[in-house]
Design an enzyme around this catalytic site. Structure first.
Site, PDB file in Angstrom:
ATOM      1  N   TYR A   1      72.071 -25.724  64.724  1.00 39.44           N
ATOM      2  CA  TYR A   1      73.021 -25.122  63.780  1.00 39.44           C
ATOM      3  C   TYR A   1      74.439 -25.660  63.998  1.00 39.44           C
ATOM      4  O   TYR A   1      75.144 -25.978  63.043  1.00 39.44           O
ATOM      5  CB  TYR A   1      73.004 -23.592  63.947  1.00 39.44           C
ATOM      6  CG  TYR A   1      73.689 -22.858  62.815  1.00 39.44           C
ATOM      7  CD1 TYR A   1      72.960 -22.433  61.700  1.00 39.44           C
ATOM      8  CD2 TYR A   1      75.058 -22.581  62.840  1.00 39.44           C
ATOM      9  CE1 TYR A   1      73.574 -21.759  60.650  1.00 39.44           C
ATOM     10  CE2 TYR A   1      75.679 -21.916  61.800  1.00 39.44           C
ATOM     11  CZ  TYR A   1      74.931 -21.500  60.712  1.00 39.44           C
ATOM     12  OH  TYR A   1      75.546 -20.843  59.677  1.00 39.44           O
TER      13      TYR A   1
ATOM     14  N   TYR B   1      71.680 -14.181  58.126  1.00 38.19           N
ATOM     15  CA  TYR B   1      70.536 -14.826  57.479  1.00 38.19           C
ATOM     16  C   TYR B   1      69.389 -13.825  57.552  1.00 38.19           C
ATOM     17  O   TYR B   1      68.930 -13.501  58.645  1.00 38.19           O
ATOM     18  CB  TYR B   1      70.130 -16.105  58.224  1.00 38.19           C
ATOM     19  CG  TYR B   1      71.100 -17.255  58.084  1.00 38.19           C
ATOM     20  CD1 TYR B   1      72.269 -17.317  58.827  1.00 38.19           C
ATOM     21  CD2 TYR B   1      70.832 -18.306  57.207  1.00 38.19           C
ATOM     22  CE1 TYR B   1      73.147 -18.386  58.697  1.00 38.19           C
ATOM     23  CE2 TYR B   1      71.709 -19.379  57.067  1.00 38.19           C
ATOM     24  CZ  TYR B   1      72.863 -19.410  57.820  1.00 38.19           C
ATOM     25  OH  TYR B   1      73.722 -20.466  57.686  1.00 38.19           O
TER      26      TYR B   1
ATOM     27  N   LYS C   1      73.738 -28.145  56.059  1.00 34.18           N
ATOM     28  CA  LYS C   1      73.852 -29.451  56.711  1.00 34.18           C
ATOM     29  C   LYS C   1      74.423 -30.559  55.816  1.00 34.18           C
ATOM     30  O   LYS C   1      74.782 -31.621  56.328  1.00 34.18           O
ATOM     31  CB  LYS C   1      72.476 -29.899  57.224  1.00 34.18           C
ATOM     32  CG  LYS C   1      72.022 -29.149  58.461  1.00 34.18           C
ATOM     33  CD  LYS C   1      72.911 -29.463  59.654  1.00 34.18           C
ATOM     34  CE  LYS C   1      72.563 -28.667  60.887  1.00 34.18           C
ATOM     35  NZ  LYS C   1      73.723 -28.316  61.706  1.00 34.18           N
TER      36      LYS C   1
ATOM     37  N   HIS D   1      83.532 -19.445  63.848  1.00 36.71           N
ATOM     38  CA  HIS D   1      82.435 -18.482  63.948  1.00 36.71           C
ATOM     39  C   HIS D   1      81.624 -18.808  65.185  1.00 36.71           C
ATOM     40  O   HIS D   1      81.095 -19.905  65.320  1.00 36.71           O
ATOM     41  CB  HIS D   1      81.562 -18.517  62.688  1.00 36.71           C
ATOM     42  CG  HIS D   1      82.093 -17.651  61.585  1.00 36.71           C
ATOM     43  ND1 HIS D   1      81.365 -16.691  60.951  1.00 36.71           N
ATOM     44  CD2 HIS D   1      83.334 -17.590  61.047  1.00 36.71           C
ATOM     45  CE1 HIS D   1      82.118 -16.068  60.050  1.00 36.71           C
ATOM     46  NE2 HIS D   1      83.319 -16.605  60.082  1.00 36.71           N
TER      47      HIS D   1
ATOM     48  N   PRO E   1      69.897 -26.064  50.984  1.00 36.60           N
ATOM     49  CA  PRO E   1      71.154 -25.502  51.504  1.00 36.60           C
ATOM     50  C   PRO E   1      71.037 -24.715  52.813  1.00 36.60           C
ATOM     51  O   PRO E   1      72.041 -24.587  53.533  1.00 36.60           O
ATOM     52  CB  PRO E   1      71.637 -24.582  50.376  1.00 36.60           C
ATOM     53  CG  PRO E   1      70.459 -24.326  49.510  1.00 36.60           C
ATOM     54  CD  PRO E   1      69.541 -25.503  49.665  1.00 36.60           C
TER      55      PRO E   1
HETATM   56  C1  DHB Z   1      76.957 -21.113  53.368  1.00 35.16           C
HETATM   57  C2  DHB Z   1      75.935 -21.837  52.810  1.00 35.16           C
HETATM   58  C3  DHB Z   1      74.836 -22.137  53.574  1.00 35.16           C
HETATM   59  O1  DHB Z   1      73.820 -22.838  53.053  1.00 35.16           O
HETATM   60  C4  DHB Z   1      74.733 -21.734  54.877  1.00 35.16           C
HETATM   61  O2  DHB Z   1      73.628 -22.014  55.592  1.00 35.16           O
HETATM   62  C5  DHB Z   1      75.768 -21.024  55.422  1.00 35.16           C
HETATM   63  C6  DHB Z   1      76.878 -20.721  54.661  1.00 35.16           C
HETATM   64  C7  DHB Z   1      78.148 -20.760  52.552  1.00 35.16           C
HETATM   65  O3  DHB Z   1      78.246 -21.221  51.421  1.00 35.16           O
HETATM   66  O4  DHB Z   1      78.993 -20.014  53.024  1.00 35.16           O
END
Ligand code: DHB
Length: 394
Positions: A388, A204, A300, A75, A296
């Protein structure tokens, strides 16, 4: 009764423990790995889906045959959507790197297969794990195997890669460690659904109704999340209500519409930040979630666990091969620098993208100001892209 004399006893067969075991094996160093969960339980626990480029390079350079390149997808960016308007980030242009979408539980499956090929011992489904003599050079780990036999592991070092609830962290004496903790008034409602991807990249989304993340898994399975309260009962939500909530959080003047389908899994993910320092005591070293937990947002967790291992593995190797123990002595100091960068990024992404029902209007406006400072600035975008995709080591 299985009894081992080994170099490193590794408590925890998740990605951190198995990655470490693999790097040690590559250097000819023996280890015994144990976990209280079964192989299938770990394989089927849903985790985040984003791997930093450095995590993928680590798998490659360790020679782990991972399906990340065949079943995962590179990605090159994300969209950040603010009240229905998308802002695109292109990571190669901004920072010269990318991330990979590959479920982190599949990394475990790949690593467990690589471990099995080495022929070195791994015990899943153990019970009654105890460890001791960590202030000596002969620490030990005892457990009961799935077959009910006593397992005795005598090692030179113990690594606690046993997650946030494992027994290792508690072995560091209370007067020598500090636990830093932050609670958030958020949780995520996570779903897996049978649908095609809604967009090329992850979205996001910050909206007045709260945060949503439109992630992916494959051409026919998708992963999505929306901010909810920590006491949410997933079972009272119908598929129709979930889709309506997700859609409302991405609605915008561009008419973007989510591709929907049957929801096949629903869970609530808690939010917290925690760090234990130091991440070592005597012959015991902590790696991954046993030492730190991140919320989440930004995915990370596993990446940070791999980063710990990238510091710990060479340090253990040089100590065991007699070429110097300084790196091992400085492990916690080296590793916690990145830990706090990741804590900061996870916190910042969370605060910029979520709306806190209990916060005052000032904080809501301030966090939007913070987000716009990043979105409207080339420097800000490069900063976010670097966080990121993952910081260089060191
Ligand atoms: C996913 C989970 C995340 O916390 C994130 O920032 C990006 C992707 C996922 O589970 O796909």
């Amino acid at each position: 009764m299985p009894e081992f004399q080994t170099d490193v006893a590794i408590v925890g067969a998740g990605p951190a423990g198995l990655m470490l075991a693999h790097l040690l094996h590559n250097a000819g160093i023996d280890s015994v790995v144990i976990d209280n969960r079964s192989h299938d339980e770990i394989a089927h626990t849903h985790r985040a889906g984003i791997l930093e480029a450095g995590s993928v390079r680590m798998l490659e350079s360790a020679g782990v045959e991972s399906r990340v390149h065949t079943e995962g997808h590179r990605h090159d960016g994300i969209d950040i959507r603010v009240n229905g308007t998308s802002h695109s980030f292109h990571f190669p242009d901004l920072i010269g790197d990318s991330v990979w979408l590959y479920p982190q539980n599949e990394i475990f499956v790949d690593l467990a297969a690589a471990r099995a090929r080495t022929g070195r011992p791994t015990y899943f489904s153990v019970t009654d794990t105890h460890l001791g003599d960590i202030e000596s050079e002969r620490p030990w780990v005892n457990a009961t195997t799935a077959e009910g036999e006593d397992l005795q592991i005598n090692a030179r070092y113990i690594v606690g890669a046993d997650g946030s609830r494992g027994p290792c962290r508690a072995m560091i004496p209370a007067d020598t460690k500090q636990r830093f903790f932050h609670e958030y008034p958020f949780a995520w409602f996570g779903i897996l659904c049978e649908a095609p991807p809604s967009h090329e990249v992850l979205i996001y989304s910050r909206s007045e109704r709260g945060f949503a993340l439109i992630s992916q898994r494959s051409s026919d399975i998708q992963r999505m999340y929306f901010q909810t309260s920590p006491d949410t009962d997933v079972d009272v939500w119908t598929d129709e209500q979930i889709w309506a909530e997700l859609q409302a959080r991405v609605d915008g003047p561009d008419g973007f519409v989510l591709k929907t389908g049957p929801i096949i899994d629903k869970t609530v993910l808690p939010f917290r930040s925690a760090v234990t320092e130091p991440m070592q005591h005597g012959s015991l070293f902590l790696a991954g979630d046993s030492a730190h937990t991140v919320p989440p947002t930004g995915a990370k967790g596993l990446n940070l666990a791999f980063a710990d291992v990238s510091v710990l593995a060479p340090a253990l190797i040089s100590a065991l091969q007699g070429t110097g123990a300084e790196a091992l002595a400085g492990y916690s100091q080296t590793a916690t620098k990145r830990v706090w960068k990741a804590q900061n990024f996870s916190y910042q992404m969370t605060r910029m993208l979520h709306t806190d029902p209990s916060q005052d209007a000032f904080e809501t406006k301030r966090s939007l100001g913070e987000l716009n400072s990043i979105l409207d600035s080339e420097h800000g975008r490069r900063y976010l892209a670097e966080c990121y995709t993952g910081w260089p080591n060191g």
